[in-house]
Structures are given as C-alpha cells and as structure tokens.
Motif scaffolding. Structure first.
Motif, PDB file in Angstrom:
ATOM      1  N   UNK A  43      36.222 -20.607 -49.179  1.00 29.39           N
ATOM      2  CA  UNK A  43      35.504 -22.068 -49.876  1.00 29.39           C
ATOM      3  C   UNK A  43      35.565 -22.880 -48.774  1.00 29.39           C
ATOM      4  N   UNK A  44      36.111 -23.323 -48.432  1.00 28.02           N
ATOM      5  CA  UNK A  44      35.988 -24.970 -47.694  1.00 28.02           C
ATOM      6  C   UNK A  44      35.073 -24.313 -45.920  1.00 28.02           C
ATOM      7  N   UNK A  45      34.534 -23.023 -45.237  1.00 26.34           N
ATOM      8  CA  UNK A  45      34.491 -23.111 -44.300  1.00 26.34           C
ATOM      9  C   UNK A  45      32.747 -22.735 -45.210  1.00 26.34           C
ATOM     10  N   UNK A  46      33.029 -22.353 -46.847  1.00 21.92           N
ATOM     11  CA  UNK A  46      31.805 -22.294 -46.975  1.00 21.92           C
ATOM     12  C   UNK A  46      30.751 -23.290 -47.155  1.00 21.92           C
ATOM     13  N   UNK A  47      31.585 -24.131 -47.440  1.00 24.54           N
ATOM     14  CA  UNK A  47      30.736 -25.481 -48.228  1.00 24.54           C
ATOM     15  C   UNK A  47      30.724 -26.104 -46.507  1.00 24.54           C
ATOM     16  N   UNK A  48      31.403 -25.833 -45.554  1.00 26.34           N
ATOM     17  CA  UNK A  48      31.241 -26.891 -44.210  1.00 26.34           C
ATOM     18  C   UNK A  48      29.760 -26.072 -43.005  1.00 26.34           C
ATOM     19  N   UNK A  49      29.747 -24.653 -43.427  1.00 28.50           N
ATOM     20  CA  UNK A  49      28.526 -24.461 -43.246  1.00 28.50           C
ATOM     21  C   UNK A  49      27.391 -24.947 -43.664  1.00 28.50           C
ATOM     22  N   UNK A  50      27.062 -24.917 -44.597  1.00 29.68           N
ATOM     23  CA  UNK A  50      26.413 -25.313 -45.763  1.00 29.68           C
ATOM     24  C   UNK A  50      25.956 -26.719 -45.759  1.00 29.68           C
ATOM     25  N   UNK A  51      27.265 -27.769 -45.267  1.00 36.44           N
ATOM     26  CA  UNK A  51      26.587 -29.006 -45.226  1.00 36.44           C
ATOM     27  C   UNK A  51      26.090 -29.538 -43.915  1.00 36.44           C
ATOM     28  N   UNK A  52      26.747 -28.448 -43.174  1.00 36.51           N
ATOM     29  CA  UNK A  52      26.339 -28.923 -41.920  1.00 36.51           C
ATOM     30  C   UNK A  52      24.667 -28.652 -41.337  1.00 36.51           C
ATOM     31  N   UNK A  53      24.572 -27.212 -42.193  1.00 35.14           N
ATOM     32  CA  UNK A  53      22.986 -26.590 -41.853  1.00 35.14           C
ATOM     33  C   UNK A  53      21.829 -27.628 -42.648  1.00 35.14           C
ATOM     34  N   UNK A  54      22.632 -28.586 -43.704  1.00 36.12           N
ATOM     35  CA  UNK A  54      21.213 -28.773 -44.650  1.00 36.12           C
ATOM     36  C   UNK A  54      21.590 -30.502 -43.766  1.00 36.12           C
ATOM     37  N   UNK A  55      22.451 -30.998 -43.192  1.00 33.75           N
ATOM     38  CA  UNK A  55      22.351 -31.983 -42.096  1.00 33.75           C
ATOM     39  C   UNK A  55      21.440 -31.825 -41.062  1.00 33.75           C
ATOM     40  N   UNK A  56      21.165 -30.719 -41.137  1.00 36.43           N
ATOM     41  CA  UNK A  56      20.918 -30.002 -39.641  1.00 36.43           C
ATOM     42  C   UNK A  56      19.215 -29.964 -40.032  1.00 36.43           C
ATOM     43  N   UNK A  57      18.585 -30.094 -41.015  1.00 39.40           N
ATOM     44  CA  UNK A  57      17.556 -29.804 -41.694  1.00 39.40           C
ATOM     45  C   UNK A  57      16.705 -30.954 -41.676  1.00 39.40           C
ATOM     46  N   UNK A  58      17.511 -32.321 -41.861  1.00 43.49           N
ATOM     47  CA  UNK A  58      17.740 -33.635 -41.714  1.00 43.49           C
ATOM     48  C   UNK A  58      17.718 -33.598 -40.642  1.00 43.49           C
ATOM     49  N   UNK A  59      18.139 -33.470 -39.615  1.00 42.37           N
ATOM     50  CA  UNK A  59      18.334 -34.632 -37.958  1.00 42.37           C
ATOM     51  C   UNK A  59      18.498 -33.740 -37.518  1.00 42.37           C
ATOM     52  N   UNK A  60      17.953 -33.697 -36.445  1.00 38.99           N
ATOM     53  CA  UNK A  60      17.999 -32.821 -35.027  1.00 38.99           C
ATOM     54  C   UNK A  60      19.904 -33.242 -33.747  1.00 38.99           C
TER      55      UNK A  60
END
Length: 141
Positions: A43-60
C-alpha cells in the motif's frame, strides 16, 4: 516549481512540513507520505508511486525527502526512481528542518534541482551541532 514529497515513518512528515510552513508559509506542490505499523509495504509503495506520478504531472523535477537510509520510505522512493531521469529526480535521506527550509527557499528562488539538492544537504548537515561546540567556535573568532 519542483515537486517535493516528504516520506517518513509515522507522522514525522506531517510534523516537519507543518513546522516548515509555520516558518515559511504554505508550500505548493508538496506532499507527505506516512508509514505506520499497520500500513503494508504494498500500500505504501502504491501511494508513493501515485504521489511521484502526480508530482511529475505538476513539475519536470521531483525531490523526495525521507527520514532513514535504506528503510521502507527511502527504498520505495528509490524504486520509483529506477526508470526516471536522474537529472529530474532526487531522493534525499535524513530529512531535518534546516534541510527542508533550505529546499523550499531554493525552490522559491527558482534554482535548479542540482543546486537545491546541494544546498539542502549542506543546510541539513550544518543544522546539526551542540551548544558548547558552537560557543567554542564563536570564542575562537
């Protein structure tokens, strides 16, 4: 604006972000992740992946600050970076308040990810000292 994720054991990530925002004001494009006893690594891994992907949607560029080297938050951040461009993604362990404030300050000054990484680590290291050692150093000057 560089995305920042703070991933730690327990509520440390929430607390350190709260402290930094008390000093510097509300921070945009900044997320926290918390790992508790009852949280599965999956669950933590899934949340990390989601947060990282979301951050890359907002920033390079994205920086992940973790509390401990080679612990679950750090390991999951590193695993998320295995297919990323190392010039766009950083994982920094040992997060402390001086380090985080410096990262926010450098980000506000629109510095590049290399500069932010270097200055944040330097501030984190210099932010650790002991009172009598500091007084001794001041007396030498």
């Amino acid at each position: 604006m560089i995305g920042i994720i703070i991933a730690t054991h327990g509520d440390f990530s929430k607390g350190i972000l709260n402290a930094a925002e008390t000093i510097m004001g509300k921070q945009d494009n900044c997320e926290v992740l918390t790992l508790f006893h009852e949280t599965s690594v999956e669950d933590f891994a899934d949340e990390m992946t989601e947060k990282v992907n979301n951050a890359f949607e907002e920033s390079e560029n994205v920086m992940v600050f973790t509390d401990l080297f080679s612990a679950t938050p750090y390991n999951q951040a590193v695993l998320n970076g295995r297919n990323r461009n190392k010039e766009q993604y950083r994982v920094i362990c040992g997060v402390n308040l001086p380090m985080l404030i410096e990262a926010f300050n450098q980000r506000m000054l629109q510095k590049d990810i290399n500069t932010i990484t270097e200055k944040a680590i330097d501030a984190g290291e210099k932010g650790i000292d002991e009172f009598f050692n500091l007084m001794e150093e001041m007396d030498k000057e």
